[in-house]
Design a protein around this motif. Structure first.
Motif, PDB file in Angstrom:
ATOM      1  N   VAL A 104       0.821  -1.209   0.000  1.00  0.00           N
ATOM      2  CA  VAL A 104       0.000   0.000   0.000  1.00  0.00           C
ATOM      3  C   VAL A 104       0.857   1.261   0.000  1.00  0.00           C
ATOM      4  O   VAL A 104       0.598   2.209  -0.751  1.00  0.00           O
ATOM      5  CB  VAL A 104      -0.963  -0.001   1.207  1.00  0.00           C
ATOM      6  N   GLU A 105       1.890   1.282   0.819  1.00  0.00           N
ATOM      7  CA  GLU A 105       2.728   2.485   0.896  1.00  0.00           C
ATOM      8  C   GLU A 105       3.414   2.765  -0.426  1.00  0.00           C
ATOM      9  O   GLU A 105       3.599   3.921  -0.808  1.00  0.00           O
ATOM     10  CB  GLU A 105       3.757   2.329   2.022  1.00  0.00           C
ATOM     11  N   LYS A 106       3.793   1.715  -1.152  1.00  0.00           N
ATOM     12  CA  LYS A 106       4.416   1.903  -2.461  1.00  0.00           C
ATOM     13  C   LYS A 106       3.430   2.535  -3.437  1.00  0.00           C
ATOM     14  O   LYS A 106       3.790   3.433  -4.212  1.00  0.00           O
ATOM     15  CB  LYS A 106       4.914   0.561  -2.992  1.00  0.00           C
ATOM     16  N   LEU A 107       2.185   2.081  -3.399  1.00  0.00           N
ATOM     17  CA  LEU A 107       1.168   2.657  -4.277  1.00  0.00           C
ATOM     18  C   LEU A 107       0.876   4.114  -3.912  1.00  0.00           C
ATOM     19  O   LEU A 107       0.690   4.962  -4.792  1.00  0.00           O
ATOM     20  CB  LEU A 107      -0.122   1.839  -4.204  1.00  0.00           C
ATOM     21  N   LYS A 108       0.850   4.407  -2.634  1.00  0.00           N
ATOM     22  CA  LYS A 108       0.620   5.790  -2.205  1.00  0.00           C
ATOM     23  C   LYS A 108       1.778   6.693  -2.634  1.00  0.00           C
ATOM     24  O   LYS A 108       1.562   7.832  -3.061  1.00  0.00           O
ATOM     25  CB  LYS A 108       0.432   5.847  -0.684  1.00  0.00           C
ATOM     26  N   ALA A 109       2.992   6.171  -2.524  1.00  0.00           N
ATOM     27  CA  ALA A 109       4.163   6.947  -2.956  1.00  0.00           C
ATOM     28  C   ALA A 109       4.098   7.213  -4.455  1.00  0.00           C
ATOM     29  O   ALA A 109       4.437   8.311  -4.921  1.00  0.00           O
ATOM     30  CB  ALA A 109       5.446   6.195  -2.602  1.00  0.00           C
ATOM     31  N   GLU A 110       3.648   6.234  -5.219  1.00  0.00           N
ATOM     32  CA  GLU A 110       3.530   6.421  -6.670  1.00  0.00           C
ATOM     33  C   GLU A 110       2.433   7.422  -6.997  1.00  0.00           C
ATOM     34  O   GLU A 110       2.596   8.267  -7.895  1.00  0.00           O
ATOM     35  CB  GLU A 110       3.253   5.083  -7.352  1.00  0.00           C
ATOM     36  N   TYR A 111       1.338   7.356  -6.275  1.00  0.00           N
ATOM     37  CA  TYR A 111       0.245   8.314  -6.482  1.00  0.00           C
ATOM     38  C   TYR A 111       0.734   9.748  -6.251  1.00  0.00           C
ATOM     39  O   TYR A 111       0.479  10.646  -7.068  1.00  0.00           O
ATOM     40  CB  TYR A 111      -0.919   7.987  -5.554  1.00  0.00           C
ATOM     41  N   ILE A 112       1.450   9.960  -5.163  1.00  0.00           N
ATOM     42  CA  ILE A 112       1.974  11.298  -4.850  1.00  0.00           C
ATOM     43  C   ILE A 112       2.927  11.768  -5.948  1.00  0.00           C
ATOM     44  O   ILE A 112       2.891  12.937  -6.378  1.00  0.00           O
ATOM     45  CB  ILE A 112       2.674  11.287  -3.475  1.00  0.00           C
ATOM     46  N   THR A 113       3.776  10.862  -6.433  1.00  0.00           N
ATOM     47  CA  THR A 113       4.745  11.229  -7.464  1.00  0.00           C
ATOM     48  C   THR A 113       4.049  11.556  -8.777  1.00  0.00           C
ATOM     49  O   THR A 113       4.368  12.558  -9.436  1.00  0.00           O
ATOM     50  CB  THR A 113       5.754  10.080  -7.679  1.00  0.00           C
ATOM     51  N   LEU A 114       3.097  10.725  -9.190  1.00  0.00           N
ATOM     52  CA  LEU A 114       2.370  10.989 -10.432  1.00  0.00           C
ATOM     53  C   LEU A 114       1.599  12.303 -10.345  1.00  0.00           C
ATOM     54  O   LEU A 114       1.561  13.082 -11.317  1.00  0.00           O
ATOM     55  CB  LEU A 114       1.415   9.834 -10.744  1.00  0.00           C
ATOM     56  N   GLN A 115       0.982  12.552  -9.206  1.00  0.00           N
ATOM     57  CA  GLN A 115       0.264  13.809  -9.011  1.00  0.00           C
ATOM     58  C   GLN A 115       1.209  15.005  -9.112  1.00  0.00           C
ATOM     59  O   GLN A 115       0.879  16.032  -9.726  1.00  0.00           O
ATOM     60  CB  GLN A 115      -0.425  13.802  -7.642  1.00  0.00           C
ATOM     61  N   LYS A 116       2.379  14.881  -8.525  1.00  0.00           N
ATOM     62  CA  LYS A 116       3.362  15.970  -8.528  1.00  0.00           C
ATOM     63  C   LYS A 116       3.720  16.390  -9.949  1.00  0.00           C
ATOM     64  O   LYS A 116       3.900  17.589 -10.222  1.00  0.00           O
ATOM     65  CB  LYS A 116       4.621  15.520  -7.781  1.00  0.00           C
ATOM     66  N   TYR A 117       3.778  15.422 -10.864  1.00  0.00           N
ATOM     67  CA  TYR A 117       4.184  15.724 -12.233  1.00  0.00           C
ATOM     68  C   TYR A 117       2.998  15.733 -13.207  1.00  0.00           C
ATOM     69  O   TYR A 117       3.175  15.627 -14.420  1.00  0.00           O
ATOM     70  CB  TYR A 117       5.258  14.741 -12.685  1.00  0.00           C
ATOM     71  N   ASN A 118       1.795  15.866 -12.637  1.00  0.00           N
ATOM     72  CA  ASN A 118       0.576  16.111 -13.426  1.00  0.00           C
ATOM     73  C   ASN A 118       0.150  14.947 -14.320  1.00  0.00           C
ATOM     74  O   ASN A 118      -0.446  15.154 -15.381  1.00  0.00           O
ATOM     75  CB  ASN A 118       0.727  17.380 -14.281  1.00  0.00           C
ATOM     76  N   PHE A 119       0.430  13.724 -13.894  1.00  0.00           N
ATOM     77  CA  PHE A 119      -0.101  12.566 -14.602  1.00  0.00           C
ATOM     78  C   PHE A 119      -1.474  12.235 -14.021  1.00  0.00           C
ATOM     79  O   PHE A 119      -1.636  12.189 -12.803  1.00  0.00           O
ATOM     80  CB  PHE A 119       0.837  11.368 -14.460  1.00  0.00           C
ATOM     81  N   PRO A 120      -2.478  11.999 -14.867  1.00  0.00           N
ATOM     82  CA  PRO A 120      -3.838  11.775 -14.361  1.00  0.00           C
ATOM     83  C   PRO A 120      -3.977  10.437 -13.640  1.00  0.00           C
ATOM     84  O   PRO A 120      -3.704   9.382 -14.213  1.00  0.00           O
ATOM     85  CB  PRO A 120      -4.693  11.801 -15.634  1.00  0.00           C
ATOM     86  N   CYS A 121      -4.376  10.502 -12.374  1.00  0.00           N
ATOM     87  CA  CYS A 121      -4.495   9.286 -11.568  1.00  0.00           C
ATOM     88  C   CYS A 121      -5.328   9.572 -10.333  1.00  0.00           C
ATOM     89  O   CYS A 121      -5.649  10.719 -10.027  1.00  0.00           O
ATOM     90  CB  CYS A 121      -3.113   8.765 -11.166  1.00  0.00           C
ATOM     91  N   ASP A 122      -5.655   8.510  -9.626  1.00  0.00           N
ATOM     92  CA  ASP A 122      -6.392   8.633  -8.371  1.00  0.00           C
ATOM     93  C   ASP A 122      -5.964   7.480  -7.466  1.00  0.00           C
ATOM     94  O   ASP A 122      -5.491   6.443  -7.941  1.00  0.00           O
ATOM     95  CB  ASP A 122      -7.896   8.575  -8.625  1.00  0.00           C
ATOM     96  N   TYR A 123      -6.105   7.664  -6.170  1.00  0.00           N
ATOM     97  CA  TYR A 123      -5.822   6.582  -5.226  1.00  0.00           C
ATOM     98  C   TYR A 123      -7.137   6.111  -4.624  1.00  0.00           C
ATOM     99  O   TYR A 123      -7.975   6.928  -4.206  1.00  0.00           O
ATOM    100  CB  TYR A 123      -4.871   7.028  -4.116  1.00  0.00           C
ATOM    101  N   LEU A 124      -7.325   4.791  -4.581  1.00  0.00           N
ATOM    102  CA  LEU A 124      -8.542   4.210  -4.032  1.00  0.00           C
ATOM    103  C   LEU A 124      -8.221   3.394  -2.793  1.00  0.00           C
ATOM    104  O   LEU A 124      -7.313   2.561  -2.800  1.00  0.00           O
ATOM    105  CB  LEU A 124      -9.220   3.294  -5.061  1.00  0.00           C
ATOM    106  N   GLY A 125      -8.985   3.651  -1.719  1.00  0.00           N
ATOM    107  CA  GLY A 125      -8.869   2.844  -0.513  1.00  0.00           C
ATOM    108  C   GLY A 125      -9.749   1.611  -0.612  1.00  0.00           C
ATOM    109  O   GLY A 125     -10.439   1.381  -1.612  1.00  0.00           O
ATOM    110  N   ARG A 126      -9.734   0.806   0.450  1.00  0.00           N
ATOM    111  CA  ARG A 126     -10.468  -0.456   0.441  1.00  0.00           C
ATOM    112  C   ARG A 126     -11.952  -0.264   0.132  1.00  0.00           C
ATOM    113  O   ARG A 126     -12.520  -0.990  -0.714  1.00  0.00           O
ATOM    114  CB  ARG A 126     -10.302  -1.150   1.793  1.00  0.00           C
ATOM    115  N   ASN A 127     -12.600   0.702   0.766  1.00  0.00           N
ATOM    116  CA  ASN A 127     -14.032   0.911   0.549  1.00  0.00           C
ATOM    117  C   ASN A 127     -14.331   1.392  -0.868  1.00  0.00           C
ATOM    118  O   ASN A 127     -15.333   0.994  -1.477  1.00  0.00           O
ATOM    119  CB  ASN A 127     -14.582   1.912   1.570  1.00  0.00           C
ATOM    120  N   GLU A 128     -13.466   2.244  -1.406  1.00  0.00           N
ATOM    121  CA  GLU A 128     -13.673   2.744  -2.769  1.00  0.00           C
ATOM    122  C   GLU A 128     -13.510   1.623  -3.795  1.00  0.00           C
ATOM    123  O   GLU A 128     -14.257   1.552  -4.778  1.00  0.00           O
ATOM    124  CB  GLU A 128     -12.690   3.874  -3.060  1.00  0.00           C
ATOM    125  N   ILE A 129     -12.558   0.754  -3.566  1.00  0.00           N
ATOM    126  CA  ILE A 129     -12.375  -0.386  -4.481  1.00  0.00           C
ATOM    127  C   ILE A 129     -13.613  -1.277  -4.447  1.00  0.00           C
ATOM    128  O   ILE A 129     -14.135  -1.672  -5.494  1.00  0.00           O
ATOM    129  CB  ILE A 129     -11.124  -1.200  -4.089  1.00  0.00           C
TER     130      ILE A 129
END
Length: 404
Positions: A136-161
């Motif tokens: 999970v932490e790796k995915l969150k780190a990737e989400y933050i990095t992609l967001q920083k450089y303006n790549f379109p993405c979203d992070y989903l938690g257990r309930n959202e999935i």
């Protein structure tokens, strides 16, 4: 090399490709391309559009190699996450490489729309879920990095999935702007468009040797000889006829294609699905309503001859996809194994040979091969027409030592 075996699905969706007319070789080509799959066809098209005289050679029916086993998942994300690639090659090059992949998605769509026949190019999101809680932490780190450089993405938690899919996972990264395609229809359409622009197509022509002769190349084949100012190797996972491949591993993977499912509306936007563990399971739907599932990678270069083994692996894949989507009544309609390549640094090999100036390569090793083929065709177009391309340095062979 036996690059695939089993019952392939894509060849059942279209007829085998043949050139419109048989042509005789010119006395001299600007470029001869070896290999008429995804990389070869896109490179031929790009060079023809730039005004070069091109011949495209393949030892088989064109598109019947790795293209016929390609599962057609198109993503800007790579097997190596952006934050990991930054650690490996530095922020500037890593971010630019991801931007090239993102731009290639738009270029692939433009090509698809320009073809005479619809290759079933459909935009989809991609869901990469955490295979275990520690990811999970790796995915969150990737989400933050992609967001920083303006790549379109979203992070989903257990309930959202759970609200979007029929399974629960601890976390997932949703990337936007990806796509699916029928890779064989796509390549056939690109080949036809390239042929209409003047590219000479030569199927059933195996290259035996390439000789450097003063200001040109003498290309010896199983049939007639060809002469060219430059040569491009787009041979995929097979051994190149000249030079030795280093810095890459050739492995094999398994794929199953399901029966037609009448209603896939509870598969959120029919997203492409993959996971964090390596090797990873991946899945997609297709226009006909089938589900394509791949994985179970093995450290062996050739597809197995045993259909019994292929079916055994396919049943394992079927079991895994049923765990994710228990509501579907699934069975195996097609099953096969195929070779695929991975580079040690997770980047493709694109560019000029470090010591042979007339020799160029586009080898899109990795799970993102079609995207690499697209961006690589533009890099090679610039290099072969004398245009400056700063992006070529990221994937150049001299830096990567991809071939010798």
């Amino acid at each position: 090399m036996n690059i695939h075996n089993g019952s392939l699905y894509w060849p059942t969706t279209t007829k085998a490709f043949e050139p419109k007319i048989a042509v005789n070789p010119l006395e001299m080509y600007d470029v001869v391309i070896i290999g008429a799959g995804m990389s070869g066809s896109l490179t031929a098209l790009a060079l023809a559009e730039a005004g070069l005289q091109v011949a495209l050679l393949d030892k088989r029916v064109m598109g019947s190699g790795s293209t016929s086993a390609n599962t057609g998942l198109l993503q800007y994300s790579n097997d190596i996450m952006l934050h990991e690639l930054i650690d490996q090659i530095g922020e500037k090059d890593a971010v630019r490489f991801y931007q090239l992949c993102y731009e290639a998605m738009d270029h692939l769509e433009l090509v698809a729309k320009s073809l005479d026949e619809d290759p079933d190019f459909i935009r989809r999101p991609s869901l990469c879920f955490a295979s275990e809680e520690n990811d999970v932490e790796k995915l969150k780190a990737e989400y933050i990095t992609l967001q920083k450089y303006n790549f379109p993405c979203d992070y989903l938690g257990r309930n959202e999935i759970a609200s979007k899919f029929s399974f629960e996972k601890d976390g997932a990264l949703l990337t936007l702007g990806d796509a699916e395609v029928n890779p064989l229809k796509f390549v056939q359409g690109v080949l036809r468009k390239a042929e209409n622009l003047g590219v000479h197509l030569f199927p059933y022509t195996e290259v035996i040797d390439v000789l450097d002769v003063s200001d040109h190349l003498d290309i010896r084949t199983s049939g007639q000889n060809f002469f060219a100012k430059n040569i491009v190797y787009t041979t995929g996972y097979e051994t190149t006829p000249v030079g030795k491949r280093v810095g890459a591993d050739i492995n094999r993977s398994y794929v199953m294609v399901s029966n037609v499912v009448k209603d896939l509306s509870d598969w959120h936007e029919q997203a492409l699905i993959w996971e964090t563990q390596r090797p990873y399971l991946y899945a997609r739907t297709c226009k006909e309503g089938r589900i394509i599932v791949g994985g179970l990678d093995e450290d062996k270069p050739e597809a197995p001859q045993s259909y019994e083994l292929i079916m055994k692996r396919a049943e394992n894949l079927l079991k895994q996809i049923k765990e994710l989507f228990p509501q579907y009544d699934l069975s195996i309609d097609y099953a096969y194994a195929a070779s695929f390549g991975e580079s040690i640094d997770n980047l493709p090999f694109i560019g000029q040979h470090p010591t042979k100036e007339k020799h160029y390569y586009l080898l899109g090793y990795g799970g993102n091969g079609t995207v690499y083929s697209m961006l690589g065709s533009h890099i090679l177009r610039d290099l072969l027409t004398g245009q400056k391309n700063d992006d070529a340095e990221i994937v150049q062979l001299e830096k990567k030592y991809g071939v010798r």
